[in-house]
Design an enzyme around this catalytic site. Structure first.
Site, PDB file in Angstrom:
ATOM      1  N   ASP A   1     -28.981 -15.362 -37.752  1.00  0.00           N
ATOM      2  CA  ASP A   1     -30.107 -14.485 -37.452  1.00  0.00           C
ATOM      3  C   ASP A   1     -30.125 -13.235 -38.318  1.00  0.00           C
ATOM      4  OD1 ASP A   1     -27.713 -13.990 -36.032  1.00  0.00           O
ATOM      5  OD2 ASP A   1     -28.740 -12.755 -34.565  1.00  0.00           O
TER       6      ASP A   1
ATOM      7  N   GLY B   1     -30.107 -10.581 -26.188  1.00  0.00           N
ATOM      8  CA  GLY B   1     -30.230 -11.690 -25.244  1.00  0.00           C
ATOM      9  C   GLY B   1     -30.553 -13.029 -25.862  1.00  0.00           C
ATOM     10  N   GLY B   2     -30.532 -13.120 -27.210  1.00  0.00           N
ATOM     11  CA  GLY B   2     -30.844 -14.389 -27.856  1.00  0.00           C
ATOM     12  C   GLY B   2     -29.898 -15.512 -27.496  1.00  0.00           C
TER      13      GLY B   2
ATOM     14  N   TRP C   1     -31.701  -6.689 -32.556  1.00  0.00           N
ATOM     15  CA  TRP C   1     -30.408  -6.055 -32.337  1.00  0.00           C
ATOM     16  C   TRP C   1     -30.361  -4.597 -32.785  1.00  0.00           C
ATOM     17  CZ3 TRP C   1     -26.206  -7.990 -29.833  1.00  0.00           C
ATOM     18  CH2 TRP C   1     -26.188  -9.361 -29.558  1.00  0.00           C
TER      19      TRP C   1
ATOM     20  N   LYS D   1     -27.296 -12.466 -43.014  1.00  0.00           N
ATOM     21  CA  LYS D   1     -26.067 -13.211 -42.759  1.00  0.00           C
ATOM     22  C   LYS D   1     -25.835 -14.297 -43.802  1.00  0.00           C
ATOM     23  CE  LYS D   1     -25.053 -13.226 -37.818  1.00  0.00           C
ATOM     24  NZ  LYS D   1     -25.100 -14.116 -36.635  1.00  0.00           N
TER      25      LYS D   1
ATOM     26  N   ASN E   1     -23.696  -8.996 -41.103  1.00  0.00           N
ATOM     27  CA  ASN E   1     -24.025  -9.172 -39.690  1.00  0.00           C
ATOM     28  C   ASN E   1     -24.944  -8.024 -39.265  1.00  0.00           C
ATOM     29  OD1 ASN E   1     -23.511  -9.352 -36.627  1.00  0.00           O
ATOM     30  ND2 ASN E   1     -22.367 -11.101 -37.367  1.00  0.00           N
ATOM     31  N   TRP E   2     -24.650  -7.324 -38.179  1.00  0.00           N
ATOM     32  CA  TRP E   2     -25.515  -6.212 -37.762  1.00  0.00           C
ATOM     33  C   TRP E   2     -25.272  -4.959 -38.590  1.00  0.00           C
ATOM     34  CZ3 TRP E   2     -22.819  -1.932 -36.409  1.00  0.00           C
ATOM     35  CH2 TRP E   2     -21.523  -2.097 -35.920  1.00  0.00           C
TER      36      TRP E   2
ATOM     37  N   ASP F   1     -27.137 -20.046 -36.199  1.00  0.00           N
ATOM     38  CA  ASP F   1     -26.953 -18.669 -35.729  1.00  0.00           C
ATOM     39  C   ASP F   1     -26.827 -17.696 -36.905  1.00  0.00           C
ATOM     40  OD1 ASP F   1     -26.632 -16.481 -34.131  1.00  0.00           O
ATOM     41  OD2 ASP F   1     -24.609 -16.972 -33.447  1.00  0.00           O
TER      42      ASP F   1
ATOM     43  N   ASN G   1     -31.639 -14.800 -33.726  1.00  0.00           N
ATOM     44  CA  ASN G   1     -31.647 -16.259 -33.703  1.00  0.00           C
ATOM     45  C   ASN G   1     -32.475 -16.829 -32.555  1.00  0.00           C
ATOM     46  OD1 ASN G   1     -28.980 -15.123 -32.428  1.00  0.00           O
ATOM     47  ND2 ASN G   1     -29.460 -16.972 -31.269  1.00  0.00           N
TER      48      ASN G   1
END
Length: 586
Positions: A358, A223-224, A295, A384, A431-432, A356, A313
């Site tokens: 994060d 939800g960031g 995340w 990232k 990334n994730w 962004d 983020n």
């Protein structure tokens, strides 16, 4: 709109048959016809006509999961999250003979980012829109199917994906897109309880695979991009009762120390005087909408009873004037007490992030050599930014960081209304995607993206609950090439030992095994095996859809399997699919 149960079953049968015929394989009922439909709780459950096993997992099994070559009991293999499989039946000398064992098609057409669990020969997997399947891990025969009925209000970034379930005792646990935590009976798929994790009307949603320890189910929140206040929560595994909450955005002190440099020591080009003036004018109430989603699954140090997770983020992503200060604890590694959720330490990589960038890839726990050559307990995160960061696990102190695995240009150039070029982009670096670590090679393996972007900022007030709030935008640059890189980094030196460049940016994660193999997939459908020491490509298979999920390995009746989801990725628009593809030696 999702197909009804009978359409979904018939579709799955036809597609499984066609795939089997084309592949000239003999498969045992992959995605087989489900039995009578049973409606229970807030979901439809479809039970196999055959009796399904009743898997159960003890705390002792979870504690020793890292050495278990039969099962894959946690989303990233163990509480340390090294994604290391200790079996070596499949190895560098025979991986070239790897063949399809079966394909299970879910009939839920991607994106598919699940990390399946395997317990006593049963595989549990999730799909987009919060379906859970239990299948025979050696044949692909469907045992049961649960579909969560999503509420009317759902807001989620980057696709309707789910990264997997957790298991404890005889129960499975899943977070949902409408911000629920559900508990299912692992033997039947029956809903046992459901509780709200956050308010979906305010933009909260759940994608992470939870983690369970000592009867506590830990889950963060997304939800960031919607102006939420991030958190990690612990719930009682038996009742769903909330036990504790750690907010990733503190009510006071989120301005931090007004840091002017990032974790690597480079100037962030902040105007601190202007930010302090903005803080005096605006006050500190913006903590309620400052973002900081979590995340991916936390790591657990059982010895010190510490939970380690990374935070996403700040919100809005690019418009920093509305949120002056360091914006703690966004873009940070955080350690809290397992029993109480009490803060222990944090380390912020990028104070006042307006790009962004994060922290998302899950932390891993390993022992490393510090700067003086002493072996210390460490926690590692691949960012990232393209750096692998190595921290002292007790204090959070940064021991070392790797060179950037991807290009960096005009670093920390602030976004402008016209658009500013700065690398890495918001979809850059790691990334994730979960990383992997091998104790034999002492290397961390990380899947990277290179996506050149321009950053544009826009004065954007908070739009209200459940609406995306970026404060600008980023755009890809058509004439600049995008690509990926699988890189291996030595944890004791920080040096990049080898890398393999791919045609497309990599997102999805890595698996490493005792057979000296690294497995990784690409958005073009290729699933590959590499020599873990040298990076030499040893094998590849075209899966037909984007392989944008982390692989797992397990053993049934002494036979090792490697499984991966092929369903694509929405963020990068990779080809969608609905398959779990499973391999073994002939």
């Amino acid at each position: 709109m999702q197909p009804d149960a009978h359409t979904r079953r018939d579709s799955r049968l036809r597609r499984t048959f066609v795939f089997a015929f084309l592949a000239t394989l003999t498969m045992a009922s992959a995605g087989a016809l489900a039995g009578p439909e049973v409606t229970g709780g807030s979901a439809d459950i479809h039970l196999s006509t055959l009796v399904s096993p009743n898997p159960t997992v003890t705390q002792s099994q979870l504690d020793t999961a890292a050495s278990d070559a039969a099962d894959w009991l946690l989303p990233n293999g163990s509480y340390a999250q090294t994604r290391y499989y200790p079996g070596a039946q499949i190895k560098t000398t025979n991986v070239g003979k790897l063949k399809l064992a079966f394909v299970f098609q879910t009939a839920v057409n991607g994106p598919l980012e699940t990390s399946p669990l395997v317990v006593n020969g049963v595989m549990f997997l999730t799909t987009s829109f919060d379906h859970v399947y239990a299948i025979d891990a050696a044949t692909g025969r469907e045992l049961w199917h649960y579909q969560h009925k999503l509420g009317r209000d759902t807001s989620f970034c980057c696709g309707p994906t789910n990264h997997g379930v957790a298991i404890y005792g005889e129960r499975l646990f899943m977070g949902t897109l409408d911000a629920k935590l559900v508990a299912l009976d692992a033997g039947t798929g029956k809903l046992l309880w459901e509780t709200e994790v956050g308010d979906p009307e305010l933009g909260y949603s759940e994608k992470m695979a939870p983690i369970v320890v000592d009867s506590k189910v830990l889950i963060g929140t997304n939800g960031g991009e919607y102006g939420v206040r991030g958190f990690v929560k612990a719930f009682d595994a038996n009742t769903g009762q909330l036990l504790w909450t750690f907010y990733t955005i503190p009510e006071s002190g989120q301005e931090g120390v007004w840091a002017t440099r990032d974790a690597t020591g480079r100037d962030l080009k902040r105007n601190i005087d202007a930010e302090k003036k903005q803080l005096a004018e605006k006050g500190r109430d913006f903590y309620k909408t400052l973002g900081g989603g979590v995340w991916m699954t936390p790591a657990i140090d059982r010895k010190t009873r510490t939970v380690y997770f990374v935070v996403g983020n700040p919100s809005p992503d690019f418009y920093g004037a509305i949120r002056p200060g360091d914006n703690l604890f966004t873009d940070s590694m955080v350690a809290v007490d397992l029993d109480t959720g009490k803060y222990k330490w944090h380390y912020q990589y990028i104070p006042h992030d307006v790009w962004d960038l994060d922290a998302a890839s899950p932390p891993i726990l390993v022992d490393v050599r510090d700067r003086d050559g002493r072996v210390v307990s460490a926690v590692i995160h691949a960012g990232k930014t393209g750096h692998v960061y190595v921290h002292d696990r007790t204090s959070g102190q940064l021991i070392r960081f790797s060179p950037a695995m991807i290009p960096q240009e005009n670093i920390w150039t602030p976004p402008t209304p016209q658009g500013a070029h700065m690398l890495p982009g918001a979809n850059g670096g790691v990334n994730w995607s979960p990383t992997a670590y091998s104790p034999e090679t002492r290397l961390v393996y990380a899947a990277n993206l290179h996506r050149p972007l321009t950053y544009q900022v826009e004065d954007t007030p908070y739009p209200g609950g459940g609406k995306m709030w970026l404060g600008g935008s980023f755009k890809t640059i058509p004439n600049e090439q995008q690509w990926g890189k699988l890189a291996a980094v030595n944890v004791d030196t920080g040096k990049i030992v080898w890398s393999f460049k791919t045609d497309q940016p990599l997102i999805g994660g890595v698996l490493v095994t005792a057979g000296n193999l690294v497995f990784n997939g690409e958005g073009n459908g290729l699933f590959r095996a590499f020599d873990a020491r040298t990076g030499k490509k040893l094998w590849e298979f075209q899966c037909g859809a984007g392989v944008n999920a982390p692989a797992v390995s397990y053993s049934v009746h002494g036979k090792q399997y490697v499984a991966v989801a092929a369903g694509g990725n929405q963020l990068l628009d990779y080809k969608r699919g609905d398959a779990i593809v499973v391999f073994a030696l002939p």
